[in-house]
Design a protein around this motif. Structure first.
Motif, PDB file in Angstrom:
ATOM      1  N   TYR A  46       0.836  -1.198   0.000  1.00  0.00           N
ATOM      2  CA  TYR A  46       0.000   0.000   0.000  1.00  0.00           C
ATOM      3  C   TYR A  46       0.872   1.248   0.000  1.00  0.00           C
ATOM      4  O   TYR A  46       1.349   1.712   1.037  1.00  0.00           O
ATOM      5  CB  TYR A  46      -0.942  -0.009   1.216  1.00  0.00           C
ATOM      6  N   LYS A  70       0.193   3.299  -6.083  1.00  0.00           N
ATOM      7  CA  LYS A  70      -0.424   2.024  -6.458  1.00  0.00           C
ATOM      8  C   LYS A  70      -1.874   1.916  -5.985  1.00  0.00           C
ATOM      9  O   LYS A  70      -2.573   0.958  -6.305  1.00  0.00           O
ATOM     10  CB  LYS A  70       0.383   0.863  -5.869  1.00  0.00           C
ATOM     11  N   LEU A  71      -2.344   2.908  -5.208  1.00  0.00           N
ATOM     12  CA  LEU A  71      -3.670   2.798  -4.603  1.00  0.00           C
ATOM     13  C   LEU A  71      -4.748   3.398  -5.487  1.00  0.00           C
ATOM     14  O   LEU A  71      -4.528   4.398  -6.186  1.00  0.00           O
ATOM     15  CB  LEU A  71      -3.697   3.506  -3.243  1.00  0.00           C
ATOM     16  N   VAL A  75      -5.156  -2.082  -4.014  1.00  0.00           N
ATOM     17  CA  VAL A  75      -3.861  -1.966  -4.685  1.00  0.00           C
ATOM     18  C   VAL A  75      -4.065  -2.394  -6.135  1.00  0.00           C
ATOM     19  O   VAL A  75      -4.514  -3.519  -6.402  1.00  0.00           O
ATOM     20  CB  VAL A  75      -2.790  -2.849  -4.010  1.00  0.00           C
TER      21      VAL A  75
END
Length: 385
Positions: free
Chosen positions: A325, A329-330, A371
């Motif tokens: 996290y 990438k979130l 993710v």
């Protein structure tokens, strides 16, 4: 040791158990709790039916025998009433709840003699009021004081006890009136004067607190009015269940505000800059956990908070040991029924709420955080399942 001749066989024991009780007393039955309550040793209070003399004597023989055991009906009524008063005084001076209850019963029996001595009757009523007061029955105590005054209108002790009972009940004005009645008879009574001063102080305190409550309620009403107007200006989709077509706009607004304040995560407020500040819930479905941001201003974005929660090079949560996290990438998803809509993390919360008509349930905007590229993301977002 007992002789063998004295031992009973099982058959003889069963036969004795089947015989009627020679004392007329039955063992405790299904109504045993009531039976215990009507026993002088176990009473928590004196039932009104005992005071009124309307209780069923055959149904509660233990209590009836307790009331009858000391004096015969043949004795002089005034003498018997005096004896009951003296018995009550002895029990009262024990200073225990059991003693106060037994005192009430004794004073009650004395009053039932209906003797013509008004002074004695007034003492019985006043003494019973003192015992009622001692177990917290302040209304009954006041009623007994009034009865005492019917027999003796200048009985200062009864007036004083009534004033004390009204103070305990929080009736300051009534207590002051009782004090004035006592002072009209004994204007130098230090006890009465101090009680009146105390009642006046409490009354002023009550009035001051009432003004504070009124001011606070007016302030709260102004805040609520401004808050409701802020919702309307933003055209927010606030969930409100069980709508009633017959309720007024004011009733609906009150119900809406109540629904927004029923969450354990806090509730929406309007800050000094006129911005709505929400509690926002973030769900992490892949790890079956969540976070709540209690102060999320509508002008801030999800990135503002996510970058703080998952800083590059910083500590990661225990449930993310592999540091998957990270902000780049979130992705944030709004789950509406079977649809999942991806949110722009850089867009302000206000824009997200209005642009996507996000329904705010229990006053808490809620988003799912995934993710990108993870199995959970592919299954729940890309596949739309």
């Amino acid at each position: 040791m007992f002789d063998d001749e004295c031992e009973l066989t099982n058959e003889e024991i069963l036969e004795l158990m089947e015989k009627p009780n020679p004392h007329g007393l039955e063992p405790f039955g299904p109504d045993w709790e009531k039976e215990m309550d009507m026993h002088p040793l176990f009473m928590d209070d004196v039932p009104q039916e005992v005071i009124d003399g309307t209780f069923e004597r055959t149904k509660w023989p233990v209590l009836a025998s307790h009331l009858d055991m000391m004096y015969d009906d043949d004795e002089d009524l005034e003498y018997t009433a005096t004896c009951y008063k003296d018995d009550g005084n002895v029990e009262y001076k024990k200073g225990t709840k059991e003693g106060f209850i037994k005192a009430i019963i004794s004073y009650t029996e004395g009053l039932k003699k209906n003797c013509v001595n008004e002074e004695l009757n007034s003492q019985l009523y006043c003494n019973r009021a003192a015992a009622q007061f001692s177990i917290g029955n302040y209304r009954r105590a006041t009623q007994d004081c009034e009865k005492a005054l019917e027999q003796n209108p200048t009985y200062v002790k009864a007036i004083t006890r009534a004033a004390q009972a009204q103070l305990k009940l929080g009736n300051r004005t009534a207590a002051i009136a009782w004090c004035d009645k006592a002072l009209a008879i004994d204007k130098h009574s230090k006890v009465i004067i101090e009680m009146k001063v105390k009642a006046l102080q409490k009354l002023k305190e009550d009035e001051r607190n009432a003004r504070k409550r009124a001011a606070q309620e007016a302030k709260e009403q102004r805040k609520n009015t401004i808050l409701l107007e802020a919702f309307r200006l933003r055209n927010l989709n606030l969930f409100l269940p069980e709508e009633d077509d017959e309720e007024t706009a004011e009733e609906r607004d009150a119900r809406l505000l109540d629904s927004l304040k029923c969450t354990s995560h806090g509730h929406v407020t309007l800050n000094e800059e006129g911005q709505l500040v929400w509690p926002v819930r973030l769900l992490y479905p892949e790890h079956a956990t969540s976070d709540v941001i209690r102060q999320f201003s509508e002008v801030n974005s999800l990135s503002d908070h996510l970058s703080y929660m998952f800083p590059p090079g910083g500590d990661s949560p225990e449930w993310d040991p592999d540091r998957e996290y990270t902000l780049p990438k979130l992705c944030a998803i709004y789950h509406a029924g079977n649809d999942r809509v991806e949110m722009d993390k850089e867009t302000s919360l206000l824009e997200l709420l209005t642009k996507h008509n996000i329904q705010i349930i229990t006053g808490v905007p809620t988003f799912e955080i995934y993710v990108k590229g993870s199995d959970s993301y592919t299954k729940n977002v890309l596949s739309g399942s």
